[in-house]
Design an enzyme around this catalytic site. Sequence first.
Site, PDB file in Angstrom:
ATOM      1  N   ARG A  96       0.805  -1.224   0.000  1.00 53.25           N
ATOM      2  CA  ARG A  96       0.000   0.000   0.000  1.00 53.25           C
ATOM      3  C   ARG A  96       0.838   1.275   0.000  1.00 53.25           C
ATOM      4  NH1 ARG A  96      -3.261  -3.215   3.680  1.00 53.25           N
ATOM      5  NH2 ARG A  96      -5.151  -3.890   2.615  1.00 53.25           N
ATOM      6  N   LYS A 147       2.093  11.241 -11.733  1.00 50.62           N
ATOM      7  CA  LYS A 147       1.209  10.455 -12.590  1.00 50.62           C
ATOM      8  C   LYS A 147       1.966   9.214 -13.044  1.00 50.62           C
ATOM      9  CE  LYS A 147      -1.481  12.036 -15.885  1.00 50.62           C
ATOM     10  NZ  LYS A 147      -2.036  12.871 -16.987  1.00 50.62           N
ATOM     11  N   GLU A 168       8.218  18.024 -25.327  1.00 54.26           N
ATOM     12  CA  GLU A 168       7.559  18.311 -24.055  1.00 54.26           C
ATOM     13  C   GLU A 168       7.954  19.685 -23.521  1.00 54.26           C
ATOM     14  OE1 GLU A 168       5.206  16.691 -22.603  1.00 54.26           O
ATOM     15  OE2 GLU A 168       5.264  14.631 -23.343  1.00 54.26           O
ATOM     16  N   LYS A 191       5.654  22.729 -14.563  1.00 56.90           N
ATOM     17  CA  LYS A 191       4.873  21.551 -14.167  1.00 56.90           C
ATOM     18  C   LYS A 191       4.630  21.530 -12.665  1.00 56.90           C
ATOM     19  CE  LYS A 191       4.068  16.727 -14.948  1.00 56.90           C
ATOM     20  NZ  LYS A 191       4.446  15.504 -15.682  1.00 56.90           N
ATOM     21  N   GLU A 197      -5.515  15.977 -11.327  1.00 55.66           N
ATOM     22  CA  GLU A 197      -6.056  16.304 -12.640  1.00 55.66           C
ATOM     23  C   GLU A 197      -7.574  16.494 -12.613  1.00 55.66           C
ATOM     24  OE1 GLU A 197      -3.904  14.643 -16.220  1.00 55.66           O
ATOM     25  OE2 GLU A 197      -5.918  13.865 -16.610  1.00 55.66           O
ATOM     26  N   ARG A 217      -4.691  20.814 -14.194  1.00 55.72           N
ATOM     27  CA  ARG A 217      -3.608  19.911 -14.581  1.00 55.72           C
ATOM     28  C   ARG A 217      -3.851  19.267 -15.944  1.00 55.72           C
ATOM     29  NH1 ARG A 217      -0.176  15.495 -11.009  1.00 55.72           N
ATOM     30  NH2 ARG A 217       0.994  14.675 -12.760  1.00 55.72           N
ATOM     31  N   ASN A 256      -1.939  17.875 -20.731  1.00 53.25           N
ATOM     32  CA  ASN A 256      -2.225  16.889 -21.772  1.00 53.25           C
ATOM     33  C   ASN A 256      -2.263  17.500 -23.173  1.00 53.25           C
ATOM     34  OD1 ASN A 256      -2.463  14.703 -19.989  1.00 53.25           O
ATOM     35  ND2 ASN A 256      -4.600  15.211 -19.549  1.00 53.25           N
ATOM     36  N   HIS A 289      -1.575  15.351 -26.115  1.00 54.68           N
ATOM     37  CA  HIS A 289      -1.496  13.960 -25.683  1.00 54.68           C
ATOM     38  C   HIS A 289      -2.692  13.111 -26.105  1.00 54.68           C
ATOM     39  CE1 HIS A 289       1.898  15.436 -23.463  1.00 54.68           C
ATOM     40  NE2 HIS A 289       2.123  14.255 -22.924  1.00 54.68           N
ATOM     41  N   HIS A 317      -1.460  10.018 -27.849  1.00 50.34           N
ATOM     42  CA  HIS A 317      -1.708   8.661 -27.364  1.00 50.34           C
ATOM     43  C   HIS A 317      -2.440   7.827 -28.413  1.00 50.34           C
ATOM     44  CE1 HIS A 317      -1.388   9.868 -22.834  1.00 50.34           C
ATOM     45  NE2 HIS A 317      -0.214   9.789 -23.427  1.00 50.34           N
ATOM     46  N   HIS A 357       7.179   8.469 -27.845  1.00 48.21           N
ATOM     47  CA  HIS A 357       6.126   9.245 -27.196  1.00 48.21           C
ATOM     48  C   HIS A 357       6.243  10.731 -27.527  1.00 48.21           C
ATOM     49  CE1 HIS A 357       3.280  10.636 -24.205  1.00 48.21           C
ATOM     50  NE2 HIS A 357       4.214  11.400 -23.668  1.00 48.21           N
TER      51      HIS A 357
END
Length: 376
Positions: A128, A150, A192, A234, A244, A248, A252, A255, A259, A273
């Site tokens: 955990r 993330k 980026e 960031k 998010e 936030r 993206n 993205h 993606h 990427h």
Amino acid sequence: MADTMSEQKSVRVALGDRSYDILIGARLLAEAGRHIAPLVKQPRAFVLSDETVAARYAGALEESLGASGLSMKLKTVPPGERSKSWETLGGVLDWLLEAGAGRDDVLIALGGGIVGDLTGVAASLMKRGMGFVQIPTTLLAQVDSSVGGKTAVNARQGKNLIGAFYQPRLVLADTSVLSTLPERERLAGYAEIVKYALIDDPAFFDWLEQHGRDVVALETEALAHAVAVSCAAKARIVSQDETEAGVRALLNLGHTFGHALEAANGFKSSLLHGEAVAAGMALALRYSVRQGLMNGQDAARAAHLLETAGLVTHLKRLPGGPYPADTLTEAMKQDKKARAGRVPLILARGLGRAFIQPDADLSDVREFLNEELQQG
């Protein structure tokens, strides 16, 4: 942001009792032991890396940890996006459990974004939650994926669908290790960097028009400035919206398209990427023009900044294709927030003026992509 005596920079990610520092500068790998030792309760550290990075840097990390009284337990995975999988994650967790790792231990990610994501998810699940540290070895990871917590692995249905928000306890961005990166990897990271300028920093965009090629060439001063500005941008956004729920999502930019491109490519190495994100940002801006939100000159300026560095912004010329519009929009339906044929997109009203469009019509996006396939 403050410089240290050794010309290192420090950026604070302010998240209350889970706040942490991003240290940026040359030769930080050699100093890793003294930064990590205060974070552990037993004289050991667990390290996850890929085979290529470990062959190059694991010895230096082990030496640094040893100088601070820490032994190192290392596991490697094959390089590439296919290691960012549920199966590989299970193997990492089995290794940690068999080695007797506990919540008081620290798991170190030594590598790029794939290793960082895999490490973060494993740390979040291990009993955990165990501590973890990011030592990103690619430009993309240093300015993006290592910061903000993330973490995710891929599923057959799409990218980053299994994961958690789980913050590292420290990020060590050693800019000197970037000298071994292939040009494609440098360009992927540069995409980026451009993203932060396009979100909300037009002055940084102007600076990149003058100095972007120096960043890609790893010129020391320009590189340090670009990494620090990106990390600070960031960190500022993550501090406002860790999970998010709002602002936030601006991170993206490019993205959703990116993606989808990666999924259509089967996550193969023919499309990195950052290459997908570069094309995705150009698509998002041209879609913004199509929607009457920004002028075509600004979108062209952004595409030119990416293209002059060596990135591709047109679907027909993008490696790993073809990328049919139907395939891309089907992939977009797997977006975690997609609903009933509509998907959130990050669009823009100008350079440095990105905003969240919560419910873009995928049928209109499909028509736009078909038009794009006639261009370039």
